[in-house]
Design a protein around this motif. Structure first.
Motif, PDB file in Angstrom:
ATOM      1  N   ASN A 165       0.848  -1.187   0.000  1.00  0.00           N
ATOM      2  CA  ASN A 165       0.000   0.000   0.000  1.00  0.00           C
ATOM      3  C   ASN A 165       0.883   1.237   0.000  1.00  0.00           C
ATOM      4  N   LEU A 166       1.174   1.755  -1.188  1.00  0.00           N
ATOM      5  CA  LEU A 166       2.114   2.851  -1.331  1.00  0.00           C
ATOM      6  C   LEU A 166       1.405   4.168  -1.600  1.00  0.00           C
ATOM      7  N   LYS A 167       2.113   5.270  -1.348  1.00  0.00           N
ATOM      8  CA  LYS A 167       1.578   6.612  -1.528  1.00  0.00           C
ATOM      9  C   LYS A 167       1.509   6.953  -3.009  1.00  0.00           C
ATOM     10  N   TYR A 168       0.358   7.448  -3.421  1.00  0.00           N
ATOM     11  CA  TYR A 168       0.176   7.853  -4.808  1.00  0.00           C
ATOM     12  C   TYR A 168       0.636   9.302  -4.957  1.00  0.00           C
ATOM     13  N   ASN A 169       1.790   9.483  -5.602  1.00  0.00           N
ATOM     14  CA  ASN A 169       2.371  10.810  -5.763  1.00  0.00           C
ATOM     15  C   ASN A 169       2.890  10.966  -7.192  1.00  0.00           C
ATOM     16  N   SER A 170       3.681  11.994  -7.429  1.00  0.00           N
ATOM     17  CA  SER A 170       4.159  12.256  -8.786  1.00  0.00           C
ATOM     18  C   SER A 170       5.040  11.126  -9.306  1.00  0.00           C
ATOM     19  N   ASP A 171       5.848  10.532  -8.438  1.00  0.00           N
ATOM     20  CA  ASP A 171       6.678   9.400  -8.863  1.00  0.00           C
ATOM     21  C   ASP A 171       5.808   8.210  -9.253  1.00  0.00           C
ATOM     22  N   ALA A 172       4.751   7.993  -8.481  1.00  0.00           N
ATOM     23  CA  ALA A 172       3.839   6.893  -8.790  1.00  0.00           C
ATOM     24  C   ALA A 172       3.169   7.123 -10.145  1.00  0.00           C
ATOM     25  N   LYS A 173       2.748   8.348 -10.393  1.00  0.00           N
ATOM     26  CA  LYS A 173       2.097   8.665 -11.666  1.00  0.00           C
ATOM     27  C   LYS A 173       3.041   8.385 -12.836  1.00  0.00           C
ATOM     28  N   LYS A 174       4.303   8.732 -12.658  1.00  0.00           N
ATOM     29  CA  LYS A 174       5.289   8.494 -13.709  1.00  0.00           C
ATOM     30  C   LYS A 174       5.468   7.001 -13.955  1.00  0.00           C
ATOM     31  N   LYS A 175       5.554   6.216 -12.881  1.00  0.00           N
ATOM     32  CA  LYS A 175       5.730   4.767 -13.021  1.00  0.00           C
ATOM     33  C   LYS A 175       4.520   4.137 -13.720  1.00  0.00           C
ATOM     34  N   ILE A 176       3.333   4.580 -13.347  1.00  0.00           N
ATOM     35  CA  ILE A 176       2.116   4.019 -13.950  1.00  0.00           C
ATOM     36  C   ILE A 176       2.050   4.378 -15.427  1.00  0.00           C
ATOM     37  N   ARG A 177       2.409   5.611 -15.757  1.00  0.00           N
ATOM     38  CA  ARG A 177       2.408   6.012 -17.167  1.00  0.00           C
ATOM     39  C   ARG A 177       3.395   5.166 -17.969  1.00  0.00           C
ATOM     40  N   GLU A 178       4.588   4.975 -17.433  1.00  0.00           N
ATOM     41  CA  GLU A 178       5.593   4.165 -18.126  1.00  0.00           C
ATOM     42  C   GLU A 178       5.110   2.733 -18.300  1.00  0.00           C
ATOM     43  N   ALA A 179       4.446   2.200 -17.275  1.00  0.00           N
ATOM     44  CA  ALA A 179       3.939   0.822 -17.357  1.00  0.00           C
ATOM     45  C   ALA A 179       2.834   0.704 -18.396  1.00  0.00           C
ATOM     46  N   LEU A 180       1.988   1.727 -18.508  1.00  0.00           N
ATOM     47  CA  LEU A 180       0.922   1.718 -19.508  1.00  0.00           C
ATOM     48  C   LEU A 180       1.494   1.773 -20.917  1.00  0.00           C
ATOM     49  N   LEU A 181       2.440   2.654 -21.142  1.00  0.00           N
ATOM     50  CA  LEU A 181       3.070   2.734 -22.454  1.00  0.00           C
ATOM     51  C   LEU A 181       3.781   1.429 -22.795  1.00  0.00           C
ATOM     52  N   ASP A 182       4.383   0.825 -21.782  1.00  0.00           N
ATOM     53  CA  ASP A 182       5.103  -0.438 -21.999  1.00  0.00           C
ATOM     54  C   ASP A 182       4.157  -1.564 -22.401  1.00  0.00           C
ATOM     55  N   THR A 183       3.013  -1.665 -21.719  1.00  0.00           N
ATOM     56  CA  THR A 183       2.092  -2.760 -22.053  1.00  0.00           C
ATOM     57  C   THR A 183       1.463  -2.545 -23.423  1.00  0.00           C
ATOM     58  N   ILE A 184       1.220  -1.293 -23.812  1.00  0.00           N
ATOM     59  CA  ILE A 184       0.682  -1.028 -25.143  1.00  0.00           C
ATOM     60  C   ILE A 184       1.701  -1.407 -26.209  1.00  0.00           C
ATOM     61  N   LYS A 185       2.955  -1.013 -26.010  1.00  0.00           N
ATOM     62  CA  LYS A 185       3.998  -1.392 -26.968  1.00  0.00           C
ATOM     63  C   LYS A 185       4.074  -2.903 -27.109  1.00  0.00           C
ATOM     64  N   ALA A 186       4.041  -3.591 -25.984  1.00  0.00           N
ATOM     65  CA  ALA A 186       4.128  -5.056 -26.011  1.00  0.00           C
ATOM     66  C   ALA A 186       2.961  -5.659 -26.778  1.00  0.00           C
ATOM     67  N   HIS A 187       1.776  -5.135 -26.563  1.00  0.00           N
ATOM     68  CA  HIS A 187       0.579  -5.708 -27.183  1.00  0.00           C
ATOM     69  C   HIS A 187       0.406  -5.282 -28.645  1.00  0.00           C
ATOM     70  N   MET A 188       1.264  -4.404 -29.117  1.00  0.00           N
ATOM     71  CA  MET A 188       1.227  -4.007 -30.527  1.00  0.00           C
ATOM     72  C   MET A 188       2.098  -4.896 -31.401  1.00  0.00           C
ATOM     73  N   VAL A 189       2.849  -5.814 -30.794  1.00  0.00           N
ATOM     74  CA  VAL A 189       3.740  -6.687 -31.556  1.00  0.00           C
ATOM     75  C   VAL A 189       2.919  -7.585 -32.474  1.00  0.00           C
ATOM     76  N   ALA A 190       3.117  -7.451 -33.764  1.00  0.00           N
ATOM     77  CA  ALA A 190       2.367  -8.252 -34.736  1.00  0.00           C
ATOM     78  C   ALA A 190       2.919  -7.989 -36.128  1.00  0.00           C
ATOM     79  N   ASP A 191       2.697  -8.926 -37.024  1.00  0.00           N
ATOM     80  CA  ASP A 191       3.061  -8.767 -38.430  1.00  0.00           C
ATOM     81  C   ASP A 191       1.834  -8.469 -39.287  1.00  0.00           C
ATOM     82  N   VAL A 192       0.738  -8.098 -38.630  1.00  0.00           N
ATOM     83  CA  VAL A 192      -0.481  -7.669 -39.313  1.00  0.00           C
ATOM     84  C   VAL A 192      -0.964  -6.394 -38.634  1.00  0.00           C
ATOM     85  N   GLU A 193      -1.944  -5.744 -39.225  1.00  0.00           N
ATOM     86  CA  GLU A 193      -2.492  -4.512 -38.656  1.00  0.00           C
ATOM     87  C   GLU A 193      -3.176  -4.790 -37.326  1.00  0.00           C
TER      88      GLU A 193
END
Length: 744
Positions: A345-373
């Motif tokens: 149970n951690l404090k939600y602050n600016s560092d947390a927001k940055k980590k969550i944003r990075e994790a969201l961008l990371d999962t989207i990049k991962a899920h875009m892997v494909a040789d089709v549209e």
């Protein structure tokens, strides 16, 4: 994304033509390619195996239908056989970090080893398994269900992803029906597995309806794993692997073990979670061999689960070596390993927001892997809009989005979807759906639905629209509510718990329940009468029919079968360890209440993390994910869920309690994405649903449903007209109608 099927016979040859027929029943899951493997077709013996096939050697068939997404060439054909001919794999899903793992595996191969022959995630799994055995599962990021035949050891290994995005159903001989949880079964192995129940049903035939599953369906709206609609078939639970030993020189057995649990998400890191998973094998029934008597005692509940401590799981111990451990697995009480540092149970602050944003961008990049549209569903809600925004933010230039709309209906979201499509400049396709479309496609929908569910039809139509738009892969916002606290349950469960724990409130509730019986919904009365029942608040929110209603529906004869088992099974269906523990569910076990591990799970999670776990491992797993798979694959469409990613969960979950604001829906997600239009953030929550209520109460669908419910077979002992069908919520009316389809 694909369809897989397999058979093991220990006594007689496999009917090859029948396997081919069943494989092609799954053609909708993989229209691009088809393959098949028979173990008794090798022109030459595998190195290290018997020089010639023994009469007692098993006969094995593996079949595959392929939807080509990664490496579209014939090099990625399945079943895929290892270079030495020892291992054969059939795989359904996608491994998003396969390129990273390919580099790792490549660095471990010797100069004389053959290098990769394809650029597919299938080959990565095959080679990684050859190196690491079941421990390779800890490295896989993605959605998967696969089986690997070892032609040297005569074993079949199968595994399912952490959240249960991809299905894996199996049949284990008639004389000993499976429960999906058993740690060890001994006897002649007759084993069938598949991505869909209909394939097993066609191949085996004569499967009997599981009345306990129907019980669970009426109480929850879906069939909770490991149960299925058939007595003889089970679902391998998410985060589990199994191994079937068919070696003629060893006792034949099937063993099941879990490699991941929800609470591992709160380990120190992803590495810490893996270590915790390994160490916590002391409190689960792992891949060790009991003697026949030990297995029988465990099944009959003569050995306490707390005294079922296994030998530590070896890295790559052969089955023949494992059998030497015998009863060492029963030598003492289970105990927790050394404490892991938790990020509970951690404090939600600016560092947390940055980590969550990075994790969201990371999962989207991962899920875009494909040789089709890769396209996306876009309803105009926060979750689907966030997915599209993040796709744009990671550099996707062309985005095709799809939504279904309901003209002139209050559930029409086209205005919001258009706002999002304009904001992110997508090629947006809207497909109008009317009641007549549902009626025209009704029989197809019912044939696709091989287990009863009150959901999924929305996915059927939006997937159909995506397919017509030329897409093979789409991203969905499924999972956003479960992770970011979007459901009312995140507010209501803690609220109800606080209220009931006030002085004298429980006494008042129990006293008032009979007086309010005809004034409040049945679920509310049930809660007031039994406020201390297991996860009573969650059942109040997510439950469908109560025990009292089912007794009325069955003229007082509920439960359907098996005495108390049917009732107890679904009264306690919300108990995580009941589903995850690796021992047989018996009436004695369930009647004694939740296993001791339940308290440990609650202690390791905060209040809202526990709600997230309930929504993730019950509603999302048993209903949303299963429906999404079967209804999208009906149209040969791969549906990916970037929010259902264990790395994203690991990042977000520790901040859930501190960040949660009932007046700011999914605050962490909105702030991390950063540019979701305010009109969409502030709109009322609607959910991705169809106008069933209007159609059932006012349209042609009403007559169809009422007529079918009238003719419910007396085998179910159901008398639905003791309820006022005109006032029944559409989801409950729909559930009765769906149940009637399993009477045909």
């Amino acid at each position: 994304m694909c369809g897989i099927f397999g058979v093991i016979n220990t006594k007689e040859k496999i009917d090859e033509s029948r396997v081919l027929t069943v494989r092609d029943i799954l053609a909708h899951r993989g229209p691009d390619d088809a393959g098949i493997y028979f173990s008794n077709c090798h022109p030459e013996p595998v190195e290290g195996s018997h020089s010639e096939r023994s009469e007692e050697s098993p006969f094995v068939a593996l079949a595959h239908r392929r939807l080509s997404i990664i490496d579209l060439s014939p090099a990625a054909h399945q079943p895929m056989i290892s270079d030495d001919g020892r291992y054969v794999i059939v795989f359904n899903g996608e491994i998003y970090n396969f390129e990273e793992l390919m580099k790792e595996v490549g660095s471990r191969q010797s100069a004389v080893d053959n290098k990769f022959k394809s650029h597919s995630d299938t080959e990565v799994i095959l080679k990684l398994f050859a190196f690491e055995g079941h421990e390779c599962l800890n490295k896989l990021r993605g959605m998967f269900a696969f089986a690997i035949w070892d032609d040297k050891e005569k074993t079949l290994f199968a595994a399912r992803d952490r959240f249960g995005i991809k299905p894996f159903y199996y049949y284990f001989n008639e004389s000993d029906p499976p429960d999906g949880l058993s740690a060890d079964k001994v006897g002649e192995v007759s084993f069938i597995f598949s991505s869909e129940l209909k394939a097993i049903k066609y191949y085996k035939g004569n499967l009997s309806l599981n009345k306990d599953a129907l019980d669970a369906f009426l109480k929850t709206g879906s069939v909770p794993a490991p149960m299925t609609i058939y007595n003889e078939v089970a679902a391998l639970l998410p985060g589990h692997w199994m191994e079937i030993d068919c070696h003629p020189e060893r006792s034949r057995r099937i063993s099941i073990n879990n490699y991941w649990k929800f609470e591992y998400l709160l380990g120190k890191s992803s590495v810490g979670s893996r270590q915790l998973a390994d160490e916590e094998n002391v409190i689960s029934s792992t891949f060790t061999s009991f003697s026949v008597n030990s297995a029988r005692n465990l099944k009959e509940n003569k050995i306490s689960k707390d005294y079922n401590e296994p030998v530590s799981s070896p890295k790559k111990m052969a089955l023949s070596e494992m059998t030497n451990h015998g009863l060492q697995s029963l030598r003492g009480a289970a105990r927790l390993p050394a404490r892991q540092e938790r990020r509970s149970n951690l404090k939600y602050n600016s560092d947390a927001k940055k980590k969550i944003r990075e994790a969201l961008l990371d999962t989207i990049k991962a899920h875009m892997v494909a040789d089709v549209e890769v396209g996306a569903f876009l309803s105009g809600g926060i979750d689907s809009t966030a997915i599209v925004s993040l796709m744009r933010q990671v550099g996707q230039e062309k985005i095709k989005t799809v939504s279904v709309v309901f003209p002139d209906n209050k559930l029409d979201e086209s205005m919001y979807a258009s706002i999002a499509a304009k904001k992110y400049n997508t090629e947006h396709i809207e497909v109008p759906i009317y009641e007549k479309d549902l009626i025209e496609d009704f029989e197809k929908i019912m044939s696709v639905m091989d287990q009863p569910t009150i959901d999924g039809i929305n996915t059927y139509f939006v997937s159909k629209a995506a397919k017509q738009a030329g897409l093979k892969v789409v991203l969905s916002g499924l999972g956003g509510d479960e992770l970011f606290g979007g459901y009312p349950s995140f507010n209501l469960i803690p609220k109800y718990q606080r209220i009931k724990n006030l002085p004298l409130v429980k006494i008042f509730m129990k006293a008032a329940a009979p007086l309010l019986k005809n004034r409040l919904p049945a679920k509310a009365i049930e809660y007031m009468k039994n406020p201390n029942s297991q996860n009573s608040e969650y059942k109040l929110i997510r439950g469908l029919f109560t025990d009292d209603e089912l007794k009325r529906l069955t003229n007082g004869q509920w439960s359907m079968v098996n005495g108390q088992l049917s009732q107890k099974m679904t009264n306690d269906f919300m108990t995580p360890d009941v589903q995850k523990a690796n021992y047989n569910i018996t009436s004695n076990v369930i009647a004694n209440g939740p296993p001791a591990g339940e308290a440990r799970v609650k202690q390791s999670l905060s209040t809202l993390q526990y709600v997230s776990m309930m929504e993730t491992t019950y509603y999302m797993r048993n209903q949303l994910l299963r429906d999404s798979d079967v209804f999208s694959m009906a149209h040969s469409l791969e549906l990916r869920v970037p929010f259902v990613d264990h790395k994203l969960y690991e990042t977000v979950l520790p901040y859930l309690d501190d960040a949660y604001d009932k007046n700011f829906p999914k605050k962490m997600l909105v702030e991390a994405v950063g540019d979701i239009p305010l009109e969409l953030v502030n709109r009322p929550k609607m959910g991705f649903t169809f106008p069933f209520e209007d159609w059932m109460m006012n349209g042609q669908l009403k007559d169809l449903i009422i007529e079918k419910i009238k003719n419910l077979n007396t085998d179910f002992n159901l008398y639905p007209f003791v309820l006022d069908l005109e006032k029944l919520h559409w989801s409950r009316l729909w559930a009765l109608f769906i149940l009637s389809k399993y009477n045909d």
